[in-house]
Motif scaffolding. Sequence first.
Motif, PDB file in Angstrom:
ATOM      1  N   VAL A   3       0.843  -1.203   0.000  1.00  0.00           N
ATOM      2  CA  VAL A   3       0.000   0.000   0.000  1.00  0.00           C
ATOM      3  C   VAL A   3       0.882   1.258   0.000  1.00  0.00           C
ATOM      4  O   VAL A   3       0.653   2.184  -0.788  1.00  0.00           O
ATOM      5  CB  VAL A   3      -0.936  -0.004   1.237  1.00  0.00           C
ATOM      6  N   VAL A   4       1.899   1.281   0.874  1.00  0.00           N
ATOM      7  CA  VAL A   4       2.772   2.457   0.948  1.00  0.00           C
ATOM      8  C   VAL A   4       3.480   2.674  -0.382  1.00  0.00           C
ATOM      9  O   VAL A   4       3.496   3.793  -0.935  1.00  0.00           O
ATOM     10  CB  VAL A   4       3.809   2.309   2.086  1.00  0.00           C
ATOM     11  N   ALA A   5       4.048   1.588  -0.943  1.00  0.00           N
ATOM     12  CA  ALA A   5       4.751   1.711  -2.228  1.00  0.00           C
ATOM     13  C   ALA A   5       3.788   2.191  -3.306  1.00  0.00           C
ATOM     14  O   ALA A   5       4.142   3.029  -4.158  1.00  0.00           O
ATOM     15  CB  ALA A   5       5.377   0.372  -2.605  1.00  0.00           C
ATOM     16  N   GLY A   6       2.548   1.683  -3.272  1.00  0.00           N
ATOM     17  CA  GLY A   6       1.539   2.125  -4.237  1.00  0.00           C
ATOM     18  C   GLY A   6       1.273   3.608  -4.120  1.00  0.00           C
ATOM     19  O   GLY A   6       1.223   4.337  -5.124  1.00  0.00           O
ATOM     20  N   PHE A   7       1.129   4.083  -2.884  1.00  0.00           N
ATOM     21  CA  PHE A   7       0.918   5.515  -2.657  1.00  0.00           C
ATOM     22  C   PHE A   7       2.060   6.344  -3.221  1.00  0.00           C
ATOM     23  O   PHE A   7       1.845   7.374  -3.863  1.00  0.00           O
ATOM     24  CB  PHE A   7       0.795   5.793  -1.155  1.00  0.00           C
ATOM     25  N   VAL A   8       3.295   5.878  -2.943  1.00  0.00           N
ATOM     26  CA  VAL A   8       4.460   6.616  -3.443  1.00  0.00           C
ATOM     27  C   VAL A   8       4.380   6.714  -4.966  1.00  0.00           C
ATOM     28  O   VAL A   8       4.625   7.765  -5.563  1.00  0.00           O
ATOM     29  CB  VAL A   8       5.774   5.929  -3.014  1.00  0.00           C
ATOM     30  N   TRP A   9       3.991   5.608  -5.600  1.00  0.00           N
ATOM     31  CA  TRP A   9       3.917   5.567  -7.061  1.00  0.00           C
ATOM     32  C   TRP A   9       2.837   6.519  -7.561  1.00  0.00           C
ATOM     33  O   TRP A   9       3.037   7.260  -8.523  1.00  0.00           O
ATOM     34  CB  TRP A   9       3.639   4.119  -7.486  1.00  0.00           C
ATOM     35  N   VAL A  10       1.678   6.533  -6.848  1.00  0.00           N
ATOM     36  CA  VAL A  10       0.556   7.380  -7.271  1.00  0.00           C
ATOM     37  C   VAL A  10       0.920   8.865  -7.150  1.00  0.00           C
ATOM     38  O   VAL A  10       0.712   9.645  -8.075  1.00  0.00           O
ATOM     39  CB  VAL A  10      -0.707   7.068  -6.430  1.00  0.00           C
ATOM     40  N   ILE A  11       1.453   9.261  -5.978  1.00  0.00           N
ATOM     41  CA  ILE A  11       1.724  10.696  -5.798  1.00  0.00           C
ATOM     42  C   ILE A  11       3.054  11.099  -6.436  1.00  0.00           C
ATOM     43  O   ILE A  11       3.341  12.283  -6.581  1.00  0.00           O
ATOM     44  CB  ILE A  11       1.681  11.134  -4.317  1.00  0.00           C
ATOM     45  N   GLY A  12       3.859  10.120  -6.781  1.00  0.00           N
ATOM     46  CA  GLY A  12       5.059  10.409  -7.555  1.00  0.00           C
ATOM     47  C   GLY A  12       6.147  11.177  -6.832  1.00  0.00           C
ATOM     48  O   GLY A  12       6.920  11.914  -7.435  1.00  0.00           O
ATOM     49  N   THR A  13       6.227  11.038  -5.509  1.00  0.00           N
ATOM     50  CA  THR A  13       7.322  11.693  -4.785  1.00  0.00           C
ATOM     51  C   THR A  13       7.749  10.823  -3.605  1.00  0.00           C
ATOM     52  O   THR A  13       6.935  10.114  -3.029  1.00  0.00           O
ATOM     53  CB  THR A  13       6.913  13.081  -4.258  1.00  0.00           C
ATOM     54  N   THR A  14       9.038  10.895  -3.290  1.00  0.00           N
ATOM     55  CA  THR A  14       9.542  10.139  -2.134  1.00  0.00           C
ATOM     56  C   THR A  14       9.652  11.045  -0.907  1.00  0.00           C
ATOM     57  O   THR A  14      10.339  10.723   0.057  1.00  0.00           O
ATOM     58  CB  THR A  14      10.937   9.567  -2.445  1.00  0.00           C
TER      59      THR A  14
END
Lengths: 432, 432
Positions: free
Chosen positions: B277-288
């Motif tokens: 879920v966290v990795a998915g969120f990072v991918w969606v919002i496009g920022t680390t």
Amino acid sequence: MAAALLTVARYRQLARLIRLFPLPFFVAKWLMLTALISVSVGSASAFFLVSLDWVTSWREANSWVIALLPVGGFLIGLLYHYVGSSVEGGNNLLLDNIHRPATRIRFRMAPLVLAGTLGTHLFGGSAGREGTALQMGGAIADQFTALFRLRPRDRRLVLIAGISAGFGAVFGTPLAGAVFGLEVFLIGRISYEAILPAFGAALGADYVTRWWQVGHTHYHIDTVPPLTPEYAFYAALAGVAFGGCAIVFGKLTHVTSLTFKRWIAFPPLRPLVGGAVVAGFVWVIGTTRYIGLGIPVIVQAFEQPLPPPDFAMKLLFTALTLGAGFKGGEVTPLFFMGATLGNALACWIPLPIALLAGMGFVAVFAGAANTPLACILMALELFGVACGPYVAIACIMAYLCSGHRGIYGSQVVGQSKHLFWGRQQGRKLSDL
Amino acid sequence: MAAALLTVARYRQLARLIRLFPLPFFVAKWLMLTALISVSVGSASAFFLVSLDWVTSWREANSWVIALLPVGGFLIGLLYHYVGSSVEGGNNLLLDNIHRPATRIRFRMAPLVLAGTLGTHLFGGSAGREGTALQMGGAIADQFTALFRLRPRDRRLVLIAGISAGFGAVFGTPLAGAVFGLEVFLIGRISYEAILPAFGAALGADYVTRWWQVGHTHYHIDTVPPLTPEYAFYAALAGVAFGGCAIVFGKLTHVTSLTFKRWIAFPPLRPLVGGAVVAGFVWVIGTTRYIGLGIPVIVQAFEQPLPPPDFAMKLLFTALTLGAGFKGGEVTPLFFMGATLGNALACWIPLPIALLAGMGFVAVFAGAANTPLACILMALELFGVACGPYVAIACIMAYLCSGHRGIYGSQVVGQSKHLFWGRQQGRKLSDL
């Protein structure tokens, strides 16, 4: 009848609201109370500081007045004997009331201690000003107890707030003042019940004092070497010396006071005789270095090497002055002793002289008042953050070394400093 | 026989000496113990900080690794499931043992939490490092309990010293670390039993970490306006917001954790799903921006206006990461949330942005960990003395507002924050 019922209904509604959201009401109530305490105690402290400055300068310019110290002592003694017997307990009366709320502190405590302290300093006694700060703070704050018909539980918090306000305002160190109020009545334990009143009143009173354009002395510690095990060892050694100084001072003041009480039955005669002895000493040694607050010498202690006996002389003068019944308190003389002792230790301890003076400034006080956290905060506020580790070591060693002794007889042992003294927990220092 | 009698006689003599002068022996014993704790915990903290830096830089340079977060989570989950079930309690296990000394903390707690935290940060979870600091500190320190066969009473002090050492060393704030160790296990009450071990270990461990040439991030608050009633009011308002943030974070982490536990029976699968879920969120919002420790954003929060949703995003990412079972702790994310929330509040509150960021940095943590004094000291150590009054107001308001809630379920209510909650005194937060 209907109106009365309506009022009752309204009160019930308010009570229910308070029960649902206790915190906003708690915060609002104490912010209002601390605002009142801040304004009154802060203004009183400002007036006290200004008049103390004036009195000190006047004495410095007219040193013949020191010859009148016995007369001044007699007047202060008469004042307390005939008007002030109900408030003679001073700081200890405040601490007793925090432990067991009894009758309200009478307002006269404030003007009496103010007059007594100004008299002491005008005629050249060696005393401080924290007693005045605490007693003015406590006595003024406690008047609001009656005004708002507060319960005993709230009265405790009011007294703590008053003490914090007085301490914070007079020394210009609000964070230390707040923690001092929380820390001073129990040895070895802090409870956060009064955290909002204590911090609120200390910050507020300090603001009000500054608003009156009253400033505070600045002390400078220029260089602080990074802490190493070797330096930590030296700091701990210095802490032991500071703790020892606190013990000797407490003991000597106590013994002096007992001696005066044993030999002189009529109380007003005690400061008369004590004043004569102090004035005689000043005349013999031919310097006014050890009377009054001694701020100039404290400042010097941060700057240059001073004669090593300075701290012992101040100890003697203050124990005599306070033991005889003069007013003012012990703390600024403790700062003096600590700073000059630290200064003297620089002969043997390879730490900068200003750092040692600063460590002593707060650590002797930490040992005598059993308030290490307040003293650490005070050092941070007065000297900056860099000295923190050294000051912490010195204060904690002084605190541990002084044992269950101190300048406030009504302090209760909340957590014994050592397992072996566990049986003393819950008892007053003066009963040990 | 004679030799044995002689030995007994010698022991008796030593015992009598200790009884006569308990303090020197107490001090010597604890200085020795804290020296051992300092060297071991300080070195472990230095290693941890260096490897955490390395792991973070590597992830920043190879952000594809975030896609493997579920795998990392699964590995951490497997590790704790098969090897670490005895130490899974983490911080709460330490606090439980301070309250009621039970079996020794197993040493494996230290390497496991180290590996778990490094894994969490390598693959891009949003977590902190104080959990690691406390658990390494506590687990390493507790090994000396067995080595020297210390009694339960001393074991408590060893655990407190370990916590203080870990906290002081990892954040580079020894005074705050020492007070944190004294303050964290009981809400609303401090006892000075452990004052020497706590300060000794924190100062020592911080020295050892610096000896290993490991530095800490610096934060700057350039201008601090003098406190006025108006500013105090704004600081109190900000404190309420910080307290609210602490409550929401605690609640959300708790609910996330319960949800994962309810829906996923096999523990190692929880961080796998959470990681996805966290990795998915990072991918969606496009920022680390919201993963890892987030130190660069914290530093920015002291310098320039940031997007207001920053704090909410970090809250969400951290609650997900930790609720799913990743390791590391809450405190650095709390610093992040606090600093960015303070930064965002600068739109409505007329205080300098850096000051608000600094206030939030410590106050959200004060509300979540119920350690206001440690947080005030931390601010003084990190940002300098000038911000003291503002920070004190914010920390105390956040502390009061957060009520009997917090990130450490095993904290016991020592002194209820309000009269109305008096019945909760003596109970654990997790039981309320």
